[in-house]
Design a protein around this motif. Sequence first.
Motif, PDB file in Angstrom:
ATOM      1  N   LYS A 189      27.584  -5.325  35.018  1.00  0.00           N
ATOM      2  CA  LYS A 189      27.183  -6.599  35.613  1.00  0.00           C
ATOM      3  C   LYS A 189      26.799  -6.372  37.059  1.00  0.00           C
ATOM      4  O   LYS A 189      27.514  -5.738  37.813  1.00  0.00           O
ATOM      5  N   VAL A 190      25.679  -6.899  37.432  1.00  0.00           N
ATOM      6  CA  VAL A 190      25.229  -6.746  38.800  1.00  0.00           C
ATOM      7  C   VAL A 190      25.980  -7.733  39.691  1.00  0.00           C
ATOM      8  O   VAL A 190      26.150  -8.882  39.342  1.00  0.00           O
ATOM      9  N   ARG A 217      25.893  -9.915  42.886  1.00  0.00           N
ATOM     10  CA  ARG A 217      24.851 -10.455  43.747  1.00  0.00           C
ATOM     11  C   ARG A 217      25.343 -10.555  45.172  1.00  0.00           C
ATOM     12  O   ARG A 217      26.490 -10.841  45.421  1.00  0.00           O
ATOM     13  N   GLU A 264      27.142 -17.494  43.757  1.00  0.00           N
ATOM     14  CA  GLU A 264      25.744 -17.069  43.736  1.00  0.00           C
ATOM     15  C   GLU A 264      24.805 -18.251  43.502  1.00  0.00           C
ATOM     16  O   GLU A 264      23.671 -18.247  43.956  1.00  0.00           O
ATOM     17  N   SER A 271      15.082 -13.878  46.124  1.00  0.00           N
ATOM     18  CA  SER A 271      15.577 -12.850  45.192  1.00  0.00           C
ATOM     19  C   SER A 271      15.733 -11.519  45.921  1.00  0.00           C
ATOM     20  O   SER A 271      16.656 -10.757  45.641  1.00  0.00           O
ATOM     21  N   VAL A 286      18.535  -9.439  43.654  1.00  0.00           N
ATOM     22  CA  VAL A 286      18.375  -9.598  42.202  1.00  0.00           C
ATOM     23  C   VAL A 286      16.880  -9.707  41.887  1.00  0.00           C
ATOM     24  O   VAL A 286      16.057  -9.901  42.781  1.00  0.00           O
ATOM     25  N   SER A 287      16.537  -9.564  40.612  1.00  0.00           N
ATOM     26  CA  SER A 287      15.149  -9.709  40.220  1.00  0.00           C
ATOM     27  C   SER A 287      14.759 -11.178  40.326  1.00  0.00           C
ATOM     28  O   SER A 287      15.605 -12.063  40.345  1.00  0.00           O
ATOM     29  N   THR A 317      15.950 -13.309  37.419  1.00  0.00           N
ATOM     30  CA  THR A 317      17.391 -13.578  37.543  1.00  0.00           C
ATOM     31  C   THR A 317      17.647 -14.656  38.580  1.00  0.00           C
ATOM     32  O   THR A 317      18.438 -15.568  38.369  1.00  0.00           O
ATOM     33  N   PHE A 318      16.938 -14.547  39.713  1.00  0.00           N
ATOM     34  CA  PHE A 318      17.119 -15.570  40.741  1.00  0.00           C
ATOM     35  C   PHE A 318      16.784 -16.947  40.195  1.00  0.00           C
ATOM     36  O   PHE A 318      17.525 -17.914  40.384  1.00  0.00           O
ATOM     37  N   LEU A 350      22.082  -2.319  45.023  1.00  0.00           N
ATOM     38  CA  LEU A 350      22.963  -3.177  44.236  1.00  0.00           C
ATOM     39  C   LEU A 350      24.273  -2.474  43.925  1.00  0.00           C
ATOM     40  O   LEU A 350      24.312  -1.285  43.682  1.00  0.00           O
TER      41      LEU A 350
END
Lengths: 106, 197
Positions: free
Chosen positions: B6-7, B9, B40, B59, B64-65, B68-69, B189
Motif C-alpha cells: 500500500k502506498v 500518501r 489523505e 497529485s 500519487v498518480s 489515484t488523486f 514514495l
Amino acid sequence: MKAAITSTGNTLDSLLDQHFGRCQYFVVYDTDSKSIEFLPNPFKTMEEGAGYSVVQLLVSKGVNKVISGEFGLKVKPILDSHKIQMIIIKDPNKRINGILELLNHY
Amino acid sequence: MSPKLKVLRRVSGPPPIKGFRPYGEATNHRIADPVNLLYEEYEALRLSDYERLNHHQASVVMGVSRPTFTRIYARALQKIASAFVEGRQISIEGGKIFFDSDWFRCADCSCYFNNPEKDKPVEQCPLCGSQQVSGFEMEKTSGTRPSEVSYDECVCTVCGFEIPHQPGKPCNQEICPQCNGAMRRKKVLEFSHQKKS
Ligand SMILES: [Zn+2]
Ligand SMILES: [Zn+2]
C-alpha cells in the motif's frame, strides 16, 4: 517539556536502548520539574503493533519528544501525527545520565 | 488474501481540528455515527480547493498518480456531501499517509532530529541546545536511518521539471527554470505492508 528516552535498564547509568518500540524501559523526563520516571515497556514482546501501543502510552504520559537509536518506518508516521519530535542518537555507548545532562540546557 | 503493498500518501501536516459537528434540530441522534474523513482525503480537498492546485499539481504534491488523486478527492467530496445531507458529524483521522517533516543534524552532540512543528523554524538542537544545526536527508526506504544520499527533489507543478532539493530551502520558494512555474517538494514514495486495505 517531557522527553521519553529508551533505556536498556532502570538505572541512570543504563545504556540508551537502540530500539524504540521494543526497548526495555522508557525514561520519562520532565525538563520543567526535573522529575524522572522509569517506565517498563509493557509492549516489548508484542509481536505486532508494539510501536503503535508504545506511542499511545507515551501520549498518555504527555511526552512530546522521544529519544532513541532508531525509529522504524511504521512508527514514524504515528509519532508525526501526534507531533512528537524524534531525536536519534547513533551511539550505543550513550548512557541515560549523559542524555539527561544534555537535556538540562532547558 | 496475500498482503498488499500500500502506498503511503504524503500529507503536509495534520488538520488543525479533529472534525466538525452539525448543529440545529434533528442532529443529536446522529452524533454517535460520524463520517470519517481520512487524512489523505482532507489533504486532497485542501490542495485542490483551498490551495487551488489542479489535480495534476495536487497529485504531484501528494506523491500519487493522477487517477489515484482523483479517486481520493472524489471520496472526500462524497463523504462531506453525506455528512451535510444526513446531518452527521465529520471526524478527520486515519488513512495511509505519512506526515512530511524535515530532518536536521546537530554538529555538537551529533544527534539527528525532525521538526514536527513545521511552521516554526529550527533554531537549536532539541537535545543539547546548540545552534550548530543543519538540514539532513533521511533515507526514506529504511525508516529513520541517516543517509548521505538525497532522494528529495523539487518538482515543477506545471511542467514536471525536477531539480535536486536544497536542504533548508523550502521548495515552494523555488521557481521552475524551465517555465517559471511553482516548485514543490517531490518525495520518493514510502511503502508499507498492510494487512487490509
Ligand atoms: Zn545537539
Ligand atoms: Zn516548469
